[in-house]
Write a protein that holds these residues in place. Structure first.
Motif, PDB file in Angstrom:
ATOM      1  N   UNK A   7     -17.991  -4.083  -4.734  1.00 28.30           N
ATOM      2  CA  UNK A   7     -17.312  -2.834  -4.414  1.00 28.30           C
ATOM      3  C   UNK A   7     -16.249  -3.173  -3.369  1.00 28.30           C
ATOM      4  N   UNK A   8     -15.059  -2.602  -3.522  1.00 25.97           N
ATOM      5  CA  UNK A   8     -13.950  -3.007  -2.650  1.00 25.97           C
ATOM      6  C   UNK A   8     -13.287  -1.781  -2.043  1.00 25.97           C
ATOM      7  N   UNK A   9     -12.972  -1.868  -0.755  1.00 29.53           N
ATOM      8  CA  UNK A   9     -12.399  -0.718  -0.052  1.00 29.53           C
ATOM      9  C   UNK A   9     -11.304  -1.167   0.901  1.00 29.53           C
ATOM     10  N   UNK A  10     -10.277  -0.343   1.033  1.00 26.89           N
ATOM     11  CA  UNK A  10      -9.234  -0.498   2.035  1.00 26.89           C
ATOM     12  C   UNK A  10      -9.164   0.801   2.815  1.00 26.89           C
ATOM     13  N   UNK A  11      -9.373   0.694   4.121  1.00 27.62           N
ATOM     14  CA  UNK A  11      -9.348   1.867   4.991  1.00 27.62           C
ATOM     15  C   UNK A  11      -8.365   1.586   6.125  1.00 27.62           C
ATOM     16  N   UNK A  12      -7.307   2.406   6.222  1.00 27.17           N
ATOM     17  CA  UNK A  12      -6.321   2.224   7.277  1.00 27.17           C
ATOM     18  C   UNK A  12      -5.053   1.569   6.779  1.00 27.17           C
ATOM     19  N   UNK A  13      -4.499   0.687   7.578  1.00 27.56           N
ATOM     20  CA  UNK A  13      -3.200   0.096   7.266  1.00 27.56           C
ATOM     21  C   UNK A  13      -3.332  -1.041   6.263  1.00 27.56           C
ATOM     22  N   UNK A  14      -2.560  -0.953   5.183  1.00 24.07           N
ATOM     23  CA  UNK A  14      -2.436  -2.029   4.202  1.00 24.07           C
ATOM     24  C   UNK A  14      -1.018  -2.577   4.203  1.00 24.07           C
ATOM     25  N   UNK A  15      -0.035  -1.702   4.156  1.00 22.04           N
ATOM     26  CA  UNK A  15       1.399  -2.020   4.206  1.00 22.04           C
ATOM     27  C   UNK A  15       1.819  -2.980   3.096  1.00 22.04           C
ATOM     28  N   UNK A  16       1.456  -2.652   1.883  1.00 26.29           N
ATOM     29  CA  UNK A  16       1.934  -3.369   0.704  1.00 26.29           C
ATOM     30  C   UNK A  16       3.192  -2.718   0.126  1.00 26.29           C
ATOM     31  N   UNK A  17       3.510  -1.497   0.587  1.00 29.83           N
ATOM     32  CA  UNK A  17       4.706  -0.794   0.135  1.00 29.83           C
ATOM     33  C   UNK A  17       5.544  -0.417   1.350  1.00 29.83           C
ATOM     34  N   UNK A  18       6.878  -0.394   1.210  1.00 27.26           N
ATOM     35  CA  UNK A  18       7.688   0.190   2.286  1.00 27.26           C
ATOM     36  C   UNK A  18       7.239   1.630   2.490  1.00 27.26           C
ATOM     37  N   UNK A  19       7.030   2.040   3.735  1.00 25.92           N
ATOM     38  CA  UNK A  19       6.395   3.350   3.908  1.00 25.92           C
ATOM     39  C   UNK A  19       7.325   4.457   4.392  1.00 25.92           C
ATOM     40  N   UNK A  20       8.579   4.155   4.705  1.00 24.14           N
ATOM     41  CA  UNK A  20       9.471   5.202   5.193  1.00 24.14           C
ATOM     42  C   UNK A  20      10.243   5.890   4.074  1.00 24.14           C
ATOM     43  N   UNK A  21      10.114   5.413   2.833  1.00 19.54           N
ATOM     44  CA  UNK A  21      10.914   5.981   1.738  1.00 19.54           C
ATOM     45  C   UNK A  21      10.059   6.371   0.539  1.00 19.54           C
ATOM     46  N   UNK A  22       8.894   6.953   0.827  1.00 18.02           N
ATOM     47  CA  UNK A  22       8.035   7.399  -0.269  1.00 18.02           C
ATOM     48  C   UNK A  22       7.213   8.601   0.170  1.00 18.02           C
ATOM     49  N   UNK A  23       6.698   9.296  -0.818  1.00 15.82           N
ATOM     50  CA  UNK A  23       5.843  10.448  -0.575  1.00 15.82           C
ATOM     51  C   UNK A  23       4.400   9.960  -0.500  1.00 15.82           C
ATOM     52  N   UNK A  24       3.810  10.042   0.667  1.00 14.42           N
ATOM     53  CA  UNK A  24       2.474   9.489   0.894  1.00 14.42           C
ATOM     54  C   UNK A  24       1.364  10.335   0.294  1.00 14.42           C
ATOM     55  N   UNK A  25       1.724  11.464  -0.316  1.00 12.44           N
ATOM     56  CA  UNK A  25       0.724  12.280  -1.010  1.00 12.44           C
ATOM     57  C   UNK A  25       0.484  11.784  -2.435  1.00 12.44           C
ATOM     58  N   UNK A  26       1.412  10.967  -2.934  1.00 10.46           N
ATOM     59  CA  UNK A  26       1.291  10.461  -4.298  1.00 10.46           C
ATOM     60  C   UNK A  26       0.270   9.327  -4.361  1.00 10.46           C
ATOM     61  N   UNK A  27      -0.332   9.082  -5.518  1.00  7.62           N
ATOM     62  CA  UNK A  27      -1.322   7.995  -5.639  1.00  7.62           C
ATOM     63  C   UNK A  27      -0.725   6.639  -5.255  1.00  7.62           C
ATOM     64  N   UNK A  28      -1.503   5.882  -4.554  1.00 10.83           N
ATOM     65  CA  UNK A  28      -1.113   4.540  -4.115  1.00 10.83           C
ATOM     66  C   UNK A  28      -1.637   3.534  -5.133  1.00 10.83           C
ATOM     67  N   UNK A  29      -0.886   2.502  -5.493  1.00  9.68           N
ATOM     68  CA  UNK A  29      -1.444   1.462  -6.371  1.00  9.68           C
ATOM     69  C   UNK A  29      -2.765   0.955  -5.802  1.00  9.68           C
TER      70      UNK A  29
END
Length: 469
Positions: free
Chosen positions: A94-116
């Motif tokens: 089982x795999x989890x990411x909680x908090x900062x990942x920063x695999x995508x530029x974060x200032x130019x996207x809608x953070x409500x949309x599903x993340x890869x």
């Protein structure tokens, strides 16, 4: 015997020397010191890029930034990237990411949309505290709505403002303007609503769910601290009240320049207080997670790793933040491993290792096959006290414009335009003084240039062929 679990505590912008167990008498890190006393601390771990996104992608794939084609910021990680959670997921984790990942530029996207998902079963992403409509802000809205006006005061990404302007986007988040990122301030809200507290609480809940399931897990807890701006709850700032904090020493030839730049002793000391307070907040979170593992009976079966994506100038080299010329304060990070199979509790290893070594080391520690594309070296034998010192220790850090080779004695930098720099790590203020133009440096430069070029060949991993024709 069950497969071991993995808890990777991944912080942002923490220097290698911001640890009591590393000999720093100014900073207070009792829980990290205790973790190191139970495991092994690598004192010379170097990241492969001095900025967040390339460094994180490199570490979680076990490959160098140039091999991944990501040697600068702003390049989204491909959704099918072969990263650690995807590798372990194939083995039933089982795999989890909680908090900062920063695999995508974060200032130019809608953070409500599903993340890869990048192979994670469980995702709670918040790359920067409070300024986006993301998982952290949603949690605060549900549990601490009175804190919404406070959490966005922690960061101000300028690129977000420009993106909202171009895209004609308006939202309700009030973000700070004219924020001094290195002016130490107290967090204006309640401590239990901070980003650090959120990551810790959500990680604890995840660990509790895994304890009930007993399926092996890989959990990455991504803390934003001690990233600037220097804002910490008052309780952690108070820990440094009256404590002796010294400014950095600078070479004499820089004294006039640093004072003209406003990098005074007083500014450095107050910045160190804020930075250390943020480190201490993370340290307490680590202690809380370790206690949770104990409470749930998971300690004996869980490999705990603590590290950072890069360090921080903190006024050294007349700089703040991170980046070129990639001195130790920026590229050298903490690395502590504790858990099943690791021998010699309290040991520290001085040999040079790289962040790309972590993934193959973890796979060996968990008893899983290392894929052939990995470019790092496993240090599992070192953790078992089995291997001998290596004579050709070095670490590679690279950017789109330069490559740097760090050896025990030197840092050598080769620029895209052919310029070369050489720094003697053994001499006082050696990282400040480029020796490339000095008489007698040519032989050392030639040797390090050869070592760098040879390593670039060694790290290549060609795609497998199916037949000679």
């Amino acid at each position: 015997m069950p497969d071991p679990n993995l808890l990777l505590i991944y912080v942002d912008q923490m220097r290698f020397d911001a640890l009591g167990c590393a000999g720093n008498r100014e900073v207070l890190t009792p829980h990290l010191d205790a973790l190191a006393s139970q495991g092994v601390r690598f004192s010379h771990c170097f990241v492969q890029h001095p900025l967040c996104m390339p460094s994180r992608y490199s570490m979680l794939t076990g490959r160098y930034p140039s091999s991944l084609g990501v040697t600068h910021m702003g390049v989204p990680v491909p959704e099918d990237a072969e990263v650690l959670p995807r590798m372990l997921g194939r083995h039933g984790y089982a795999t989890a990411q909680i908090g900062k990942l920063h695999f995508l530029p974060h200032a130019n996207r809608d953070h409500r949309l599903p993340h890869p998902n990048y192979g994670f079963d469980h995702l709670e992403i918040s790359d920067e505290p409070g300024v986006y409509h993301d998982a952290y802000r949603a949690w605060v809205s549900r549990h601490h709505p009175e804190e919404l006006s406070h959490i966005a005061q922690v960061a101000h990404p300028p690129a977000l403002e420009r993106w909202c302007e171009v895209m004609a986007i308006q939202d309700s988040i009030e973000r700070p303007r004219d924020l001094d990122p290195y002016g130490t301030r107290a967090y204006p809200g309640r401590e239990e609503a901070t980003h650090t507290s959120w990551v810790t609480q959500r990680t604890e809940l995840y660990l509790e769910s895994r304890a009930a399931d007993r399926r092996p897990f890989c959990c990455i807890s991504g803390y934003y601290n001690p990233h600037s701006p220097l804002i910490a709850p008052q309780r952690f700032l108070d820990m440094y009240r009256g404590r002796v904090i010294e400014p950095w020493s600078f070479p004499p030839e820089l004294e006039a320049e640093r004072l003209a730049a406003g990098i005074t002793d007083e500014r450095i000391v107050q910045a160190k207080v804020g930075y250390y307070a943020m480190v201490s907040e993370v340290d307490e979170a680590v202690g809380q997670l370790v206690r949770t593992l104990d409470r749930l009976g998971l300690t004996d079966d869980t490999l705990v790793v603590f590290t950072s994506d890069h360090g921080e100038f903190l006024g050294e080299h007349l700089r703040w933040g991170k980046g070129y010329p990639a001195p130790d304060c920026v590229t050298r990070v903490p690395l502590i491993l504790a858990g099943p199979g690791i021998k010699g509790g309290g040991r520290h290893v001085d040999r040079l290792v790289e962040a790309v070594d972590l993934l193959p080391t973890v796979l060996d520690a968990l008893g899983k096959t290392r894929p052939p594309q990995l470019e790092g070296a496993s240090r599992w034998a070192t953790l078992q006290w089995l291997d001998s010192p290596c004579d050709d220790e070095f670490a590679l850090t690279e950017d789109i414009a330069w490559k740097a080779l760090r050896t025990p004695e030197h840092r050598y930098i080769l620029h895209r335009d052919g310029r070369e720099e050489l720094f003697d790590m053994r001499s006082p203020f050696g990282e400040y003084r480029d020796l490339s133009g000095h008489a007698g440096a040519a032989q050392t430069i030639s040797r390090l240039r050869h070592q760098l070029l040879t390593h670039l060949f060694e790290k290549e991993r060609a795609l497998p062929r199916t037949w000679p024709y």
